[in-house]
Enzyme design. Structure first.
Site, PDB file in Angstrom:
ATOM      1  N   CYS A  80      12.781  11.514   7.474  1.00  0.00           N
ATOM      2  CA  CYS A  80      12.641  11.204   8.897  1.00  0.00           C
ATOM      3  C   CYS A  80      13.943  11.380   9.664  1.00  0.00           C
ATOM      4  CB  CYS A  80      12.146   9.763   9.083  1.00  0.00           C
ATOM      5  SG  CYS A  80      10.521   9.451   8.378  1.00  0.00           S
TER       6      CYS A  80
ATOM      7  N   GLY B 287      -4.855   5.096   4.512  1.00  0.00           N
ATOM      8  CA  GLY B 287      -4.426   4.324   5.663  1.00  0.00           C
ATOM      9  C   GLY B 287      -5.597   3.837   6.485  1.00  0.00           C
TER      10      GLY B 287
ATOM     11  N   GLY C 273      -4.918   3.211  -1.716  1.00  0.00           N
ATOM     12  CA  GLY C 273      -6.007   3.603  -0.822  1.00  0.00           C
ATOM     13  C   GLY C 273      -5.491   4.329   0.390  1.00  0.00           C
TER      14      GLY C 273
ATOM     15  N   LYS D 278       0.862  -1.185   0.000  1.00  0.00           N
ATOM     16  CA  LYS D 278       0.000   0.000   0.000  1.00  0.00           C
ATOM     17  C   LYS D 278       0.897   1.232   0.000  1.00  0.00           C
ATOM     18  CE  LYS D 278      -1.685   2.886   2.877  1.00  0.00           C
ATOM     19  NZ  LYS D 278      -1.782   4.125   2.038  1.00  0.00           N
TER      20      LYS D 278
ATOM     21  N   GLU E 147       9.367   2.183  10.890  1.00  0.00           N
ATOM     22  CA  GLU E 147      10.333   3.271  10.764  1.00  0.00           C
ATOM     23  C   GLU E 147       9.502   4.543  10.797  1.00  0.00           C
ATOM     24  OE1 GLU E 147      11.835   6.340   9.394  1.00  0.00           O
ATOM     25  OE2 GLU E 147      12.203   5.343   7.473  1.00  0.00           O
TER      26      GLU E 147
ATOM     27  N   GLU F  53       8.703  16.897  15.257  1.00  0.00           N
ATOM     28  CA  GLU F  53       9.168  16.725  13.886  1.00  0.00           C
ATOM     29  C   GLU F  53       8.416  17.689  12.979  1.00  0.00           C
ATOM     30  OE1 GLU F  53      10.373  12.988  11.129  1.00  0.00           O
ATOM     31  OE2 GLU F  53       8.350  12.935  11.937  1.00  0.00           O
TER      32      GLU F  53
ATOM     33  N   VAL G 284      -7.367   0.898   3.643  1.00  0.00           N
ATOM     34  CA  VAL G 284      -6.497  -0.185   3.176  1.00  0.00           C
ATOM     35  C   VAL G 284      -5.440  -0.536   4.229  1.00  0.00           C
ATOM     36  CG1 VAL G 284      -4.816  -0.846   1.416  1.00  0.00           C
ATOM     37  CG2 VAL G 284      -6.916   0.345   0.763  1.00  0.00           C
ATOM     38  N   GLY G 285      -4.810   0.465   4.806  1.00  0.00           N
ATOM     39  CA  GLY G 285      -3.780   0.196   5.802  1.00  0.00           C
ATOM     40  C   GLY G 285      -4.320  -0.540   7.011  1.00  0.00           C
TER      41      GLY G 285
END
Length: 487
Positions: A291, A215, A213, A182, A257, A391, A218-219
């Site tokens: 990141c 998150g 799709g 995905k 991650e 972040e 689909v996630g």
């Protein structure tokens, strides 16, 4: 997948509205679509199919059916397929570069120099590991076997779209696993190109499957699916936590991650004229949307004014503009939500009393359209400030001063994250000593070359598990002990 010549890219609307499942393109169970926005123009440039739990079921069923055969193939066969995938990425590098520029605003120069070739390196590493990796070792009459874990659900982000796909897909299929991918719904075009590429490379049906799709749909369906044995996600802390929670009921392996707030410690003997400009560019690579970007520059208080001057000169010289222009260094932020987040955080820095060295809120002069952000440097930053703790994921650098090396290490570790770090010093022994005290999964000394074999992953809330090299490959393997096996 596209109407294309060797150097051009245009979306095929028919294929874009389909998924790649069981070796062919097929339409979603429930017709629905997602817009793809070009961040340089803010215009919709494509629509892709929007998947559902039913589409995930189809993809997982295909991957499960293919697993028995693919897991039994020889490492040599898998290496040959990976070799073909690697060859095709290099052949189609301009096509991928153009797609990346369109979908997430990467400057064409960085897409060509970093996004595509580094993605190809992950495939090469996985291919080459298969010639030397020992899937069975004998220890005192006990056989230790490493076997593919099974069906892997792979969830990739919008900031390094192709790079993160290959970092997960290549070691997974090298290990003998089958996958359901995905990609981010915000930058799905390069994933569609990759699906066609693995088809053209001769990967057997069902080994690789793609469902686009959100998150939330689909996630979440992938994370909770009982026939998925492992989830690997690169994304935000919020997304990683939700995936882990959904995966917990089926006790599947989860590698993550996630975020970072990486320090760059300039020790007193560093070559500041070199280290500061390189640090600014490292923080702003990919428009700061990495990141592990070293966005906290930790410097001796006695050198603060010098660092501010060097940082401002570097940031002010950066060419921000049309990502298709050959001389552009930084294109736009990849999407509107992230652009707004960066603006909010710049305002927070001003409100909290940080010193604005250069940049600031608002769009880049001359750009009324497009998510163009001014490269921004703050100084006199305190570790308690939001800009030092959260972040930002954009071209915003915080300069934090220290009195002693012990204080510098404490500042470096004063974060919920622990993904990456940098240390600069002419005394390599001192740099090594400081690196060993920083709680992060990867530490760079004096801006070394990127190493695709170096394991990458986080301490603390930056995630768990590793990617890249041998350690990343082994995340896709189970360990079996056969006792009494004999010598």
């Amino acid at each position: 997948m596209t109407t294309q010549s060797s150097n051009s890219y245009s979306v095929d609307p028919q294929t874009a509205h389909q998924f790649y499942i069981n070796g062919r393109w097929s339409s979603p169970v429930i017709p629905a679509s997602l817009d793809v926005v070009n961040p340089a123009t803010e215009q919709v440039v494509a629509q892709v199919a929007r998947g559902s739990a039913e589409d995930v079921d189809r993809a997982v069923a295909a991957a499960r059916a293919a697993f028995t055969g693919w897991s039994a193939t020889s490492p040599e066969l898998r290496a040959r397929v990976l070799g073909k995938i690697h060859e095709l990425i290099l052949e189609r590098k301009e096509l991928f570069a153009q797609a990346l520029t369109l979908e997430m605003g990467a400057s064409i120069s960085s897409a060509r120099a970093m996004q595509v070739p580094l993605a190809a390196e992950h495939v090469r590493v996985a291919r080459d590991l298969l010639s030397s990796y020992r899937f069975r070792t004998i220890e005192g009459g006990t056989a230790i076997e490493r076997e593919p874990i099974g069906v892997c659900g792979l969830i990739t982000p919008w900031n390094w779209p192709l790079y993160q796909i290959t970092a997960k897909v290549a070691p997974a299929i090298a290990a003998g696993c089958t996958v359901v991918l995905k990609p981010s719904e915000l930058s799905p075009l390069s994933a569609l190109l990759f699906a066609q590429l693995v088809h053209d490379a001769g990967l057997p049906p069902g080994v690789f499957n793609l469902v686009n799709g959100s998150g939330a749909e689909v996630g979440a369906a992938m994370a909770a699916h009982p026939d998925i044995d492992m989830i690997s996600i690169t994304g935000s802390n919020r997304a990683g936590a939700l995936v882990a929670q959904a995966a917990a009921t089926t006790v599947k392996r989860v590698t993550q991650e996630l975020g970072g707030k990486s320090p760059n410690v300039l020790l007193p003997d560093a070559d500041f004229a070199k280290a500061v400009p390189l640090g600014v560019m490292a923080a702003f690579r990919n428009v700061g949307q990495s990141c592990s970007a070293p966005t906290r520059m930790i410097v001796p208080k006695s050198r603060l004014a010098e660092v501010e001057s060097l940082a401002a000169a570097t940031a002010n010289a950066i060419i921000v503009g049309d990502p298709q222009a050959e001389d552009t260094q930084l294109g736009p932020i990849a999407n509107e939500a992230q652009f707004n987040r960066i603006q909010t955080m710049i305002e927070a820095g001003l409100d909290e009393g940080a010193k604005l060295v250069c940049g600031g809120p608002g769009r880049v002069t001359g750009f009324e359209k497009g998510f163009y952000t001014r490269p921004t440097v703050f100084s006199n930053v305190d570790s308690a400030m939001r800009i030092a703790q959260e972040e930002i994921f954009g071209p915003v650098l915080c300069i934090i001063a220290y009195e002693t090396v012990d204080e510098a290490v404490a500042i470096a570790n004063d974060t919920i994250y622990g993904l990456g770090a940098h240390v600069q010093a002419q005394d390599l022994d001192l740099a090594r000593a400081v690196a060993s005290r920083i709680r992060a999964g990867q530490v760079h000394l004096n801006y070394p070359a990127w190493n695709p074999m170096a394991p990458f992953g986080g301490y603390k809330r930056s995630g768990n598990g590793r990617e890249y090299g041998v350690q990343g490959f082994e995340e896709y393997l189970e360990t079996k002990a056969i006792v009494g096996f004999g010598e």
